[in-house]
Design a protein around this motif. Structure first.
Motif, PDB file in Angstrom:
ATOM      1  N   THR A  93       0.856  -1.184   0.000  1.00 11.93           N
ATOM      2  CA  THR A  93       0.000   0.000   0.000  1.00 11.93           C
ATOM      3  C   THR A  93       0.891   1.232   0.000  1.00 11.93           C
ATOM      4  O   THR A  93       1.740   1.393   0.880  1.00 11.93           O
ATOM      5  CB  THR A  93      -0.922   0.029   1.235  1.00 11.93           C
ATOM      6  OG1 THR A  93      -1.658  -1.199   1.312  1.00 11.93           O
ATOM      7  CG2 THR A  93      -1.892   1.193   1.157  1.00 11.93           C
ATOM      8  N   GLN A  98       6.251   6.353   1.109  1.00 15.41           N
ATOM      9  CA  GLN A  98       6.428   5.119   1.858  1.00 15.41           C
ATOM     10  C   GLN A  98       5.572   4.024   1.236  1.00 15.41           C
ATOM     11  O   GLN A  98       4.593   4.300   0.539  1.00 15.41           O
ATOM     12  CB  GLN A  98       6.054   5.291   3.333  1.00 15.41           C
ATOM     13  CG  GLN A  98       6.971   6.215   4.106  1.00 15.41           C
ATOM     14  CD  GLN A  98       6.561   6.311   5.568  1.00 15.41           C
ATOM     15  OE1 GLN A  98       5.483   5.877   5.961  1.00 15.41           O
ATOM     16  NE2 GLN A  98       7.436   6.873   6.383  1.00 15.41           N
ATOM     17  N   SER A 100       3.637   0.708   2.662  1.00 13.08           N
ATOM     18  CA  SER A 100       3.265  -0.168   3.773  1.00 13.08           C
ATOM     19  C   SER A 100       3.199  -1.601   3.256  1.00 13.08           C
ATOM     20  O   SER A 100       2.584  -1.872   2.222  1.00 13.08           O
ATOM     21  CB  SER A 100       1.911   0.246   4.355  1.00 13.08           C
ATOM     22  OG  SER A 100       1.974   1.552   4.895  1.00 13.08           O
ATOM     23  N   SER A 102       2.419  -5.622   4.172  1.00 13.09           N
ATOM     24  CA  SER A 102       1.829  -6.646   5.029  1.00 13.09           C
ATOM     25  C   SER A 102       2.168  -8.008   4.443  1.00 13.09           C
ATOM     26  O   SER A 102       1.842  -8.295   3.288  1.00 13.09           O
ATOM     27  CB  SER A 102       0.308  -6.473   5.109  1.00 13.09           C
ATOM     28  OG  SER A 102      -0.295  -7.645   5.646  1.00 13.09           O
ATOM     29  N   LEU A 115       4.140  -6.658   9.683  1.00  9.79           N
ATOM     30  CA  LEU A 115       3.942  -5.311   9.151  1.00  9.79           C
ATOM     31  C   LEU A 115       5.281  -4.595   9.056  1.00  9.79           C
ATOM     32  O   LEU A 115       6.058  -4.579  10.019  1.00  9.79           O
ATOM     33  CB  LEU A 115       2.982  -4.526  10.057  1.00  9.79           C
ATOM     34  CG  LEU A 115       1.574  -5.118  10.233  1.00  9.79           C
ATOM     35  CD1 LEU A 115       0.751  -4.249  11.167  1.00  9.79           C
ATOM     36  CD2 LEU A 115       0.878  -5.275   8.881  1.00  9.79           C
ATOM     37  N   GLN A 116       5.538  -3.986   7.894  1.00  2.75           N
ATOM     38  CA  GLN A 116       6.787  -3.266   7.674  1.00  2.75           C
ATOM     39  C   GLN A 116       6.513  -2.001   6.865  1.00  2.75           C
ATOM     40  O   GLN A 116       5.423  -1.843   6.298  1.00  2.75           O
ATOM     41  CB  GLN A 116       7.791  -4.150   6.916  1.00  2.75           C
ATOM     42  CG  GLN A 116       8.184  -5.400   7.677  1.00  2.75           C
ATOM     43  CD  GLN A 116       8.905  -6.395   6.787  1.00  2.75           C
ATOM     44  OE1 GLN A 116       8.527  -6.617   5.640  1.00  2.75           O
ATOM     45  NE2 GLN A 116       9.956  -7.000   7.300  1.00  2.75           N
ATOM     46  N   VAL A 117       7.515  -1.123   6.828  1.00  2.02           N
ATOM     47  CA  VAL A 117       7.425   0.109   6.036  1.00  2.02           C
ATOM     48  C   VAL A 117       8.680   0.212   5.182  1.00  2.02           C
ATOM     49  O   VAL A 117       9.801   0.195   5.702  1.00  2.02           O
ATOM     50  CB  VAL A 117       7.288   1.356   6.935  1.00  2.02           C
ATOM     51  CG1 VAL A 117       7.343   2.619   6.082  1.00  2.02           C
ATOM     52  CG2 VAL A 117       5.988   1.316   7.729  1.00  2.02           C
ATOM     53  N   ASN A 213       5.503  -6.434  14.248  1.00  2.00           N
ATOM     54  CA  ASN A 213       6.392  -5.580  13.461  1.00  2.00           C
ATOM     55  C   ASN A 213       7.809  -6.113  13.632  1.00  2.00           C
ATOM     56  O   ASN A 213       8.326  -6.169  14.750  1.00  2.00           O
ATOM     57  CB  ASN A 213       6.330  -4.133  13.955  1.00  2.00           C
ATOM     58  CG  ASN A 213       4.982  -3.492  13.673  1.00  2.00           C
ATOM     59  OD1 ASN A 213       4.769  -2.959  12.591  1.00  2.00           O
ATOM     60  ND2 ASN A 213       4.078  -3.555  14.647  1.00  2.00           N
TER      61      ASN A 213
END
Length: 218
Positions: A93, A98, A100, A102, A115-117, A213
């Motif tokens: 996303t 950035q 996102s 999943s 979850l990461q960025v 995370n």
């Protein structure tokens, strides 16, 4: 005859004295140095910095669901457990420079969501920040057609992992698989370092208790 024996003994004694004096002078018996083995040359790996992203990457078109189909890596975890990998699905996303991320997969027969960025530097190049700068993971989208497949490079501490994603779990075309194998070969990943992922039994909804995370090891 006795004179001859005395003469031979005298010569032997003189030789022993000369040899003893020589070894004393040089500090003992002379030893030949052991031959040193030449260090093994590390295989030449093309740095990810010179692995350009696909031209004109449209990050908006990269968003959505991707199924992990194959991985090329010398990661120790995969080398030891590559036959036990679980079905994995990634959802991207985009928002404000950035991405996102999943990732859903199974662990101990339970579904987990990671979850990461990813921080965008240039279109097609991203950074997953670690606890220290030297632990960052640099990510490059090497090749994609957006609708069917994507090849992504993950570079961390001098090591590279390549991943082949598909928009569906259906078998990809032979040309795409061949392209992935050729790109992997450039990174010295022969078929022995390829780890196919299951194309069935993907996770759906995940309980909140199983949302974490973290930064993956491979």
């Amino acid at each position: 005859m006795a004179g001859v024996w005395r003469w031979m003994l005298a010569v032997l004694a003189l030789m022993c004295v000369c040899l003893w004096s020589y070894t004393e002078a040089v500090g003992g018996a002379v030893r030949r140095p052991r031959p040193q083995r030449r260090p093994r040359k590390k295989p030449k790996v093309e740095p990810i910095d010179v692995t350009p992203p696909a031209e004109n990457i449209d990050m908006e078109r990269m968003t959505g669901r991707w199924y992990l189909l194959n991985t090329a890596s010398k990661c120790s975890f995969l080398m030891n457990h590559g036959t036990k990998v679980e079905a994995t699905v990634m959802t991207l996303t985009a928002a404000d420079q950035q991405l996102s991320v999943s990732t859903k997969t199974r662990h101990n027969h339970q579904c987990w969501e990671i979850l990461q960025v990813y921080h965008l530097s240039t279109p097609g190049k991203m950074t997953l920040k670690g606890t220290r700068p030297e632990l960052n993971t640099e990510i490059v989208i090497g090749d994609t057609d957006y609708d069917n497949y994507a090849v992504m490079y993950y570079h961390k501490q001098g090591k590279i992992t390549m991943k082949l994603y598909g928009r569906s779990v259906d078998d990809l075309s032979e040309p795409v698989l061949t392209k992935f194998e050729q790109l992997a070969e450039k990174q010295n990943f022969g078929l022995a370092y390829h780890f196919p992922f299951p194309t069935y039994s993907h996770c759906g909804d995940v309980d909140q208790d199983h949302v974490i995370n973290c930064v993956p090891t491979c």
